[in-house]
Design a protein around this motif. Structure first.
Motif, PDB file in Angstrom:
ATOM      1  N   GLN A  26      -6.525  -2.134   2.033  1.00  0.00           N
ATOM      2  CA  GLN A  26      -7.893  -2.421   2.477  1.00  0.00           C
ATOM      3  C   GLN A  26      -8.681  -3.099   1.359  1.00  0.00           C
ATOM      4  N   ARG A  27      -8.520  -2.610   0.141  1.00  0.00           N
ATOM      5  CA  ARG A  27      -9.302  -3.127  -0.972  1.00  0.00           C
ATOM      6  C   ARG A  27      -8.982  -4.602  -1.252  1.00  0.00           C
ATOM      7  N   ARG A  28      -7.714  -4.958  -1.127  1.00  0.00           N
ATOM      8  CA  ARG A  28      -7.317  -6.323  -1.445  1.00  0.00           C
ATOM      9  C   ARG A  28      -7.449  -7.274  -0.255  1.00  0.00           C
ATOM     10  N   ALA A  29      -7.206  -6.764   0.953  1.00  0.00           N
ATOM     11  CA  ALA A  29      -7.174  -7.650   2.120  1.00  0.00           C
ATOM     12  C   ALA A  29      -8.549  -7.909   2.715  1.00  0.00           C
ATOM     13  N   SER A  30      -9.458  -6.936   2.647  1.00  0.00           N
ATOM     14  CA  SER A  30     -10.747  -7.062   3.336  1.00  0.00           C
ATOM     15  C   SER A  30     -11.548  -8.290   2.921  1.00  0.00           C
TER      16      SER A  30
ATOM     17  N   ILE B 100      -0.421 -10.236   1.344  1.00  0.00           N
ATOM     18  CA  ILE B 100      -0.767  -8.821   1.157  1.00  0.00           C
ATOM     19  C   ILE B 100      -0.251  -8.001   2.325  1.00  0.00           C
ATOM     20  N   ARG B 101      -0.435  -8.526   3.548  1.00  0.00           N
ATOM     21  CA  ARG B 101       0.067  -7.819   4.726  1.00  0.00           C
ATOM     22  C   ARG B 101       1.595  -7.741   4.688  1.00  0.00           C
ATOM     23  N   ALA B 102       2.243  -8.798   4.199  1.00  0.00           N
ATOM     24  CA  ALA B 102       3.702  -8.809   4.116  1.00  0.00           C
ATOM     25  C   ALA B 102       4.212  -7.753   3.145  1.00  0.00           C
ATOM     26  N   ALA B 103       3.427  -7.437   2.124  1.00  0.00           N
ATOM     27  CA  ALA B 103       3.823  -6.364   1.199  1.00  0.00           C
ATOM     28  C   ALA B 103       3.484  -4.990   1.774  1.00  0.00           C
TER      29      ALA B 103
ATOM     30  N   PHE C  98      -7.384  -2.950  10.715  1.00  0.00           N
ATOM     31  CA  PHE C  98      -8.761  -2.524  10.452  1.00  0.00           C
ATOM     32  C   PHE C  98      -9.609  -3.554   9.717  1.00  0.00           C
ATOM     33  N   PRO C  99      -9.127  -4.170   8.627  1.00  0.00           N
ATOM     34  CA  PRO C  99     -10.016  -5.119   7.926  1.00  0.00           C
ATOM     35  C   PRO C  99     -10.523  -6.234   8.829  1.00  0.00           C
ATOM     36  N   ARG C 100      -9.621  -6.858   9.573  1.00  0.00           N
ATOM     37  CA  ARG C 100     -10.021  -7.946  10.472  1.00  0.00           C
ATOM     38  C   ARG C 100     -10.924  -7.426  11.583  1.00  0.00           C
ATOM     39  N   SER C 101     -10.614  -6.231  12.089  1.00  0.00           N
ATOM     40  CA  SER C 101     -11.411  -5.652  13.171  1.00  0.00           C
ATOM     41  C   SER C 101     -12.841  -5.374  12.729  1.00  0.00           C
ATOM     42  N   VAL C 102     -12.980  -4.764  11.560  1.00  0.00           N
ATOM     43  CA  VAL C 102     -14.323  -4.418  11.078  1.00  0.00           C
ATOM     44  C   VAL C 102     -15.145  -5.673  10.806  1.00  0.00           C
TER      45      VAL C 102
ATOM     46  N   ALA D  38     -14.315  -3.810   4.196  1.00  0.00           N
ATOM     47  CA  ALA D  38     -14.052  -3.040   5.412  1.00  0.00           C
ATOM     48  C   ALA D  38     -13.250  -1.808   5.027  1.00  0.00           C
ATOM     49  N   SER D  39     -13.763  -0.621   5.299  1.00  0.00           N
ATOM     50  CA  SER D  39     -13.083   0.619   4.942  1.00  0.00           C
ATOM     51  C   SER D  39     -12.374   1.184   6.161  1.00  0.00           C
ATOM     52  N   THR D  40     -11.482   2.156   5.880  1.00  0.00           N
ATOM     53  CA  THR D  40     -10.783   2.830   6.968  1.00  0.00           C
ATOM     54  C   THR D  40     -11.777   3.556   7.866  1.00  0.00           C
ATOM     55  N   THR D  41     -12.794   4.162   7.240  1.00  0.00           N
ATOM     56  CA  THR D  41     -13.818   4.872   8.027  1.00  0.00           C
ATOM     57  C   THR D  41     -14.523   3.918   8.978  1.00  0.00           C
TER      58      THR D  41
END
Length: 606
Positions: A188-192, A249-252, A310-314, A4-7
């Motif tokens: 995004q790269r690690r969490a998606s 990852i979100r905590a960091a 964004f990652p969860r949303s996408v 999932a990207s920012t775009t």
């Protein structure tokens, strides 16, 4: 695994903005008002210091007019900020919940439109997750979105003031923004991938729970509680571990995003001190830039809240869109069946099956060149060994799926030409597995239809269910429990049959719908359906998938199905004489039925 990207996240938000532009505008204006007045606080404080506080120190006196002006300014700014907060939060909440409601309805409509074959290819847990967790995840960024967009006004004003104060220090402060972008890309790269896996595991966990609840009787009677618990626990542990990894990852990410503006302030102050010592900047300018950078920190954090979702949303949006993009729905025409007026409800319908072929897999045809007719008011029994295509044929006649080749017509009208709902006005099907809702007897029979109690009791009598229903604690108002667990298998089948009969169908299709009822009760039910004691009315057409010899003997004609083809047709007596395979089959069924039922059939099914 798809990332999932920012775009992609901004594209999802664009969908919501296009659908709810006015609500988004209201919440954004409110957020912009809040942001502008937050910056205005600095101006009010400075103006009060220059025009009221410092002169008071010099003169030892504060004029009442100046005091009122200061209080009025602070109160006006506070009220304006409060109005902005209310507009922002109200708009964001309304927008988010409206988008969730819209997509839940869209997913549900799509479930209703898609054919039975599509549902059979998708686990129930996944379908539940698509309509619930995935929809919620898709629109989670809407809550912080208006704040993030509105506070851009705050950021623009603050940045402009920073450049007016000191260009060099402002440029240093602006380095915070590329740092935020790089941090977000790394997140995004690690969490998606982890969030994608977590969404899939939620669906799998729902599926395991659904199967366990549905199969509670099997699990308990076979003593498999421990194994089933471990199966659920294994998925739960995997989901837990995946969420924990994503949470780390979100905590960091969150504290890093919060720390970047503070780091920028320290860099500005350090460089600013050097510039002041060398006479390139004034101390007040350094302080102003540092303070304005702390103001910029709030918009950066609010943007971070959006980017963090964004990652969860996408992932959620993609899963929902996969359902909405699915194809294969049944096409309808605009024809209506003749004789469907209330006064014609007792006239039987003519059924024509012409060269029908069907396959679940292209290389494994289940039905091939099946053709037969059922005249109005006649009863036809479909007999055949297991996996010969009997149940599939009933689903084709009820148009739960369409045939690959050939056609099925009722009163000369191809089922594919009928308008939506037209077939249900004249045709009813009762499957072998009776499904009852956690509702009253009345609710299960009528399913919300406008039927009088007299009609309900008439249908129950025809299904031989009036006796045990009358003996229930509250009669028609007795709740049956989830899936009718308070009733026996035969009782559930008879309630399910009454549900079809109350609609007075002109064509009734029974897919072994009385298999859990004892033979004597079954005979009375079929006699009633043929019009001997009421039922659907004299002349109604009946198609029965049957096994018992006595049941088959009641039919006007028997269609012997084997290997997906019709191998014999005729009356029961004719086929017993002319078809050794048929005689062997029905005699084997009769022997097995006698062995299973015995003399001690449950009284509840009598």
């Amino acid at each position: 695994m798809e990332r999932a990207s920012t775009t992609d996240g901004f594209k999802v938000l664009a969908v919501a903005i296009r659908r709810e532009p006015w609500i988004f505008t209201l919440s954004t204006v409110g957020s912009a008002l809040f942001g502008a007045l937050t910056v205005a606080d600095a101006w009010v404080l400075g103006w009060s210091t220059d025009h009221v506080i410092l002169p008071a120190f010099r003169t030892g006196h504060i004029g009442p007019g100046w005091l009122v002006a200061v209080v009025a300014l602070f109160v006006a700014v506070a009220i304006g900020r409060a109005v902005g907060v209310v507009a922002r939060r109200l708009g964001a909440g309304v927008m988010q919940y409206r988008m969730q409601a819209h997509y839940r309805r869209a997913v549900t409509r799509q479930y209703l439109r898609l054919p039975l074959a599509w549902h059979q290819a998708h686990p129930t847990g996944q379908l539940l997750s698509n309509a619930n967790a995935d929809v919620e995840a898709a629109w989670a960024p809407i809550a912080p979105l208006p704040m993030a967009v509105g506070t851009i006004a705050m950021m623009v004003i603050a940045v402009a003031q920073m450049f007016l104060a000191d260009v060099v220090l402002a440029c240093l402060g602006m380095l915070v923004f590329p740092a935020v972008i790089v941090t977000n890309l790394a997140y995004q790269r690690r969490a998606s991938p982890l969030i994608t896996r977590a969404q899939q595991l939620r669906a799998e966990l729902s599926e395991v729970a659904h199967e366990s609840f549905d199969g509670a009787l099997v699990v308990k009677t076979l003593g498999r509680e421990g194994e089933e618990t471990e199966r659920f626990a294994a998925k739960a542990r995997e989901l837990r571990d995946t969420n924990i990894r994503a949470g780390r990852i979100r905590a960091a990410f969150d504290p890093t995003l919060a720390a970047l503006p503070d780091i920028g302030v320290l860099v500005v102050l350090a460089v600013g001190v050097v510039r002041v010592l060398h006479g390139h900047a004034a101390a007040g300018d350094v302080v102003q830039v540092g303070y304005l950078l702390t103001i910029v920190a709030f918009p950066i954090r609010s943007l971070g809240w959006v980017l963090g979702e964004f990652p969860r949303s996408v992932v959620g949006f993609r899963r929902v869109q996969h359902v909405l993009d699915a194809t294969g729905g049944l096409a309808y025409g605009d024809a209506r069946l003749p004789g469907t007026a209330p006064g014609d409800a007792t006239r039987g319908a003519r059924l024509e099956v012409d060269a029908v072929a069907f396959a679940y897999e292209p290389q494994q045809p289940l039905l091939r060149d099946v053709s037969f007719e059922v005249g109005p008011g006649r009863t036809v029994a479909i007999v055949g060994p297991t996996a010969s295509g009997k149940s599939t044929l009933t689903t084709l006649m009820a148009r739960l799926v369409d045939a690959d080749d050939g056609s099925i017509s009722v009163d000369g009208v191809d089922l594919r030409d009928l308008a939506p709902g037209a077939l249900a006005e004249a045709v009813a099907m009762v499957p072998q597995t009776a499904f009852l809702f956690d509702d009253t007897v009345r609710g299960n029979v009528t399913l919300g239809g406008a039927y009088a109690d007299d009609e309900v009791w008439a249908a129950l009598r025809a299904a031989q269910a009036d006796g045990f229903v009358a003996a229930l604690p509250r009669g028609l108002d007795t709740r049956l429990g989830e899936r009718g667990t308070s009733l026996s298998g035969g009782q559930r089948q008879r309630i399910s049959l009454a549900r079809a009969l109350v609609r007075r169908p002109r064509l009734l299709i029974l897919d072994d719908a009385t298999s859990a009822v004892d033979p004597e009760v079954e005979q009375r039910i079929l006699a009633a359906l043929r019009g001997a004691t009421g039922g659907t009315g004299e002349g109604a057409t009946l198609v029965v998938v049957a096994y018992r010899k006595a049941t088959i003997a009641l039919a006007d004609e028997v269609v012997h199905l084997d290997g997906g083809r019709i191998v014999a047709r005729g009356t029961h007596e004719e086929l017993l004489r002319s078809s050794p395979r048929y005689a062997e089959l029905v005699n084997a069924y009769e022997t097995e039925t006698d062995h299973e039922t015995g003399p001690a059939r449950s009284e509840a099914d009598r």
